[in-house]
Design an enzyme around this catalytic site. Structure first.
Site, short mmCIF file in Angstrom:
data_model
loop_
_atom_site.label_atom_id
_atom_site.label_comp_id
_atom_site.label_asym_id
_atom_site.label_seq_id
_atom_site.Cartn_x
_atom_site.Cartn_y
_atom_site.Cartn_z
N ASP A 66 0.82 -1.21 0.00
CA ASP A 66 0.00 0.00 0.00
C ASP A 66 0.85 1.26 0.00
O ASP A 66 2.08 1.20 0.14
CB ASP A 66 -0.98 0.00 1.20
N ASN A 135 -7.82 -2.60 13.99
CA ASN A 135 -9.20 -2.78 13.54
C ASN A 135 -9.36 -3.94 12.57
O ASN A 135 -10.40 -4.09 11.93
CB ASN A 135 -9.73 -1.48 12.90
N HIS A 137 -7.46 -4.43 9.82
CA HIS A 137 -7.10 -4.21 8.41
C HIS A 137 -5.90 -5.07 8.00
O HIS A 137 -5.03 -5.38 8.82
CB HIS A 137 -6.90 -2.73 8.09
N GLU A 142 -9.63 -1.48 5.10
CA GLU A 142 -10.26 -1.15 6.37
C GLU A 142 -11.59 -1.89 6.53
O GLU A 142 -12.11 -2.46 5.57
CB GLU A 142 -10.51 0.37 6.42
P1 PGA Z 1 2.21 -2.56 13.16
O1 PGA Z 1 0.80 -2.65 12.44
O2 PGA Z 1 2.71 -1.18 12.94
O3 PGA Z 1 1.89 -2.84 14.59
O4 PGA Z 1 3.10 -3.58 12.55
C1 PGA Z 1 0.68 -3.02 11.12
C2 PGA Z 1 -0.60 -2.52 10.54
O5 PGA Z 1 -1.34 -1.74 11.15
O6 PGA Z 1 -0.89 -2.92 9.39
#
Ligand code: PGA
Length: 236
Positions: A66, A135, A137, A142
């Site tokens: 992404d 959440n 994702h 999302e």
């Molecule tokens: P992180 O989360 O920063 O704890 O590795 C990864 C994410 O939110 O995709």
């Protein structure tokens, strides 16, 4: 789903790196989807260490999962910069095989279509390495994201923007991003999901307990035949 309980985030990184290296050894010219975030940093460090004494990424094609909309690839908070810093600038790799969505493309819909086409032209993703949002994702898909989505633009939730604010000292976290879709990710031959820290505890509990549902995107992984989840004790 296979679950691996690691001691801490370093251990998550070590185990993930071993799995990735094994995969690269047995799959010549493979295509990887790469995550960003705090959790994968230890994995990248271990991979870089391993690449000093063995061949790793010489025949690999990489696609970032992404990118924020509005950030050029050389912006220090862009995911393209993160992946360059954590991996690409530290290992032997053909840069022409390293791909990232362009968050400043003039036509975002066309950019998403271009990125998806590039993934499919490479033969699709072989190994997708994912983080997990609080959440649920995966990539930046999302809650509410369709399980049939390919690369698309998403509106980031407030919880995601707050969680990522530490990467934006002095600047606002972008409100949108381009992400590989859930269908693109689910097309992978193998999926590795990494989670660490007590903030992920609830998300891990939901991943264990909930059937596939679009309100918790990571639950889509339950429909995949080859998923390994590595959590540390705090998360899992
Ligand atoms: P992180 O989360 O920063 O704890 O590795 C990864 C994410 O939110 O995709």
């Amino acid at each position: 789903m296979r679950w691996i309980l690691a001691n801490d985030v370093e251990d998550v990184g070590r185990i993930a790196s071993d799995i990735v290296l094994d995969y690269l050894k047995s799959h010549y010219e493979s295509v990887l989807a790469l995550p960003t975030g705090r959790t994968p940093e230890a994995m990248y460090n271990k991979l870089v260490e391993a690449c000093q004494t063995q061949q790793c990424f010489e025949h690999t094609t990489l696609f970032n999962l992404d990118e924020y909309v509005g950030l050029p690839t050389d912006h220090p908070s862009s995911f393209a910069s993160y992946v360059r810093r954590c991996l690409l600038d530290r290992v032997k790799i053909d840069k022409s095989r390293c791909h990232a969505p362009n968050g400043v493309a003039p036509n975002l819909a066309a950019e998403c279509a271009r990125y998806e086409r590039a993934i499919q032209l490479a033969g699709g993703i072989d190994l997708a390495i994912l983080g997990l949002g609080t959440n649920g994702h995966i990539g930046f898909n999302e809650p509410g994201s369709s399980f049939n989505s390919t690369t698309h633009v998403v509106n980031l939730s407030e919880s995601t923007r707050t969680a990522n604010a530490e990467y934006f000292t002095g600047g606002e976290v972008p409100k949108q991003a381009i992400t590989m879709g859930i269908e693109t990710i689910m097309g992978a031959d193998r999926i590795l999901l990494l989670a660490s820290g007590s903030k992920k505890k609830d998300a891990i509990r939901r991943l264990r307990n909930e059937p596939p549902n679009i309100d918790f995107p990571a639950s889509a992984l339950k429909n995949h035949r080859d998923v390994t989840i590595i959590t540390d004790r705090a998360a899992g």
